[in-house]
Write a protein that holds these residues in place. Structure first.
Motif, PDB file in Angstrom:
ATOM      1  N   TYR A   1       0.838  -1.207   0.000  1.00 55.33           N
ATOM      2  CA  TYR A   1       0.000   0.000   0.000  1.00 55.33           C
ATOM      3  C   TYR A   1       0.873   1.257   0.000  1.00 55.33           C
ATOM      4  CZ  TYR A   1      -3.503   3.423   1.340  1.00 55.33           C
ATOM      5  OH  TYR A   1      -4.321   4.513   1.365  1.00 55.33           O
ATOM      6  N   GLY A   2       1.875   1.279   0.857  1.00 55.42           N
ATOM      7  CA  GLY A   2       2.763   2.443   0.945  1.00 55.42           C
ATOM      8  C   GLY A   2       3.516   2.701  -0.352  1.00 55.42           C
ATOM      9  N   LEU A   3       4.035   1.642  -0.975  1.00 54.83           N
ATOM     10  CA  LEU A   3       4.751   1.806  -2.241  1.00 54.83           C
ATOM     11  C   LEU A   3       3.835   2.338  -3.348  1.00 54.83           C
ATOM     12  CD1 LEU A   3       6.991  -1.397  -2.232  1.00 54.83           C
ATOM     13  CD2 LEU A   3       7.757   0.991  -2.003  1.00 54.83           C
ATOM     14  N   GLU A   4       2.621   1.855  -3.379  1.00 53.40           N
ATOM     15  CA  GLU A   4       1.685   2.328  -4.402  1.00 53.40           C
ATOM     16  C   GLU A   4       1.286   3.783  -4.138  1.00 53.40           C
ATOM     17  OE1 GLU A   4      -0.583   1.166  -7.978  1.00 53.40           O
ATOM     18  OE2 GLU A   4       1.362   0.806  -7.075  1.00 53.40           O
ATOM     19  N   GLN A   5       1.116   4.143  -2.881  1.00 48.95           N
ATOM     20  CA  GLN A   5       0.828   5.547  -2.538  1.00 48.95           C
ATOM     21  C   GLN A   5       1.996   6.438  -2.966  1.00 48.95           C
ATOM     22  OE1 GLN A   5      -2.187   6.117  -2.226  1.00 48.95           O
ATOM     23  NE2 GLN A   5      -2.534   6.669  -0.111  1.00 48.95           N
ATOM     24  N   TRP A   6       3.198   5.966  -2.757  1.00 49.10           N
ATOM     25  CA  TRP A   6       4.402   6.693  -3.144  1.00 49.10           C
ATOM     26  C   TRP A   6       4.424   6.895  -4.662  1.00 49.10           C
ATOM     27  CZ3 TRP A   6       9.620   4.399  -4.436  1.00 49.10           C
ATOM     28  CH2 TRP A   6      10.624   5.372  -4.441  1.00 49.10           C
TER      29      TRP A   6
ATOM     30  N   PHE B   1       1.766   6.915  -6.655  1.00 43.94           N
ATOM     31  CA  PHE B   1       0.719   7.896  -6.976  1.00 43.94           C
ATOM     32  C   PHE B   1       1.219   9.318  -6.740  1.00 43.94           C
ATOM     33  CE2 PHE B   1      -2.861   4.683  -6.005  1.00 43.94           C
ATOM     34  CZ  PHE B   1      -3.042   4.416  -7.355  1.00 43.94           C
ATOM     35  N   ALA B   2       1.901   9.517  -5.624  1.00 40.29           N
ATOM     36  CA  ALA B   2       2.407  10.854  -5.298  1.00 40.29           C
ATOM     37  C   ALA B   2       3.431  11.309  -6.337  1.00 40.29           C
ATOM     38  CB  ALA B   2       3.026  10.860  -3.906  1.00 40.29           C
ATOM     39  N   GLY B   3       4.299  10.397  -6.777  1.00 40.68           N
ATOM     40  CA  GLY B   3       5.287  10.736  -7.797  1.00 40.68           C
ATOM     41  C   GLY B   3       4.644  11.076  -9.128  1.00 40.68           C
TER      42      GLY B   3
ATOM     43  N   GLY C   1       4.676  14.683 -11.129  1.00 38.59           N
ATOM     44  CA  GLY C   1       5.075  14.788 -12.519  1.00 38.59           C
ATOM     45  C   GLY C   1       4.035  15.503 -13.356  1.00 38.59           C
ATOM     46  N   ARG C   2       2.750  15.234 -13.068  1.00 37.91           N
ATOM     47  CA  ARG C   2       1.681  15.922 -13.803  1.00 37.91           C
ATOM     48  C   ARG C   2       1.664  17.407 -13.481  1.00 37.91           C
ATOM     49  NH1 ARG C   2      -1.438  11.093 -12.770  1.00 37.91           N
ATOM     50  NH2 ARG C   2      -2.201  12.031 -10.864  1.00 37.91           N
TER      51      ARG C   2
END
Length: 145
Positions: free
Chosen positions: A127-132, A134-136, A140-141
């Motif tokens: 979960y934490g890696l996927e949140q990270w 998403f944040a990245g 970028g957007r």
């Protein structure tokens, strides 16, 4: 027409409440949890089953009445992945529950937690890696704009 919008949610709410409440009505008594004939490990799994009802019913209520977001897929997958292990960990707290029955013996108390804790740690890491990620992607957007 607004009532048609709520009928499916109300039906799912009814099902969720039944899933949460009925196992305790049926099992938290002398026929199951307090049955003197039942060995401790049977109580353990009965406790896990009752906890699973609470967990799944609660998740049904939450998903029925919550709004949808892009990250909802991740959160839903996370709570589903954790369900079995959270309820297994809770099973120790039911009256008379034991991790095993004779003749089986383990020298380690609460042996199931040696599976529950690592698995839940993996779920939290995913979960934490996927949140990270998403944040990245969101960062970028924003830079591209």
């Amino acid at each position: 027409m607004a009532i048609l919008y709520y009928i499916p949610r109300l039906l799912l709410t009814l099902i969720a409440l039944i899933t949460i409440i009925v196992p305790y009505i049926a099992d938290f008594n002398v026929t199951h949890v307090y049955n003197p004939e039942w060995p401790g490990h049977a109580r353990f799994h009965n406790g896990q089953t009752m906890s699973m009802g609470v967990y799944l019913g609660s998740m049904t209520l939450w998903k029925t009445w919550s709004s949808t977001a892009e990250q909802d897929r991740l959160w839903t997958a996370t709570v589903i992945a954790a369900a079995y292990y959270i309820t297994q960990g809770s099973a120790y707290y039911y009256p008379g529950a034991t991790a095993w029955d004779p003749p089986q013996e383990f020298s380690v108390p609460h042996v199931h937690l040696y599976v529950v804790i690592p698995i839940l740690s993996l779920v939290a890491t995913a979960y934490g890696l996927e949140q990270w990620r998403f944040a990245g992607e969101a960062g970028g957007r924003q830079k591209a704009l």
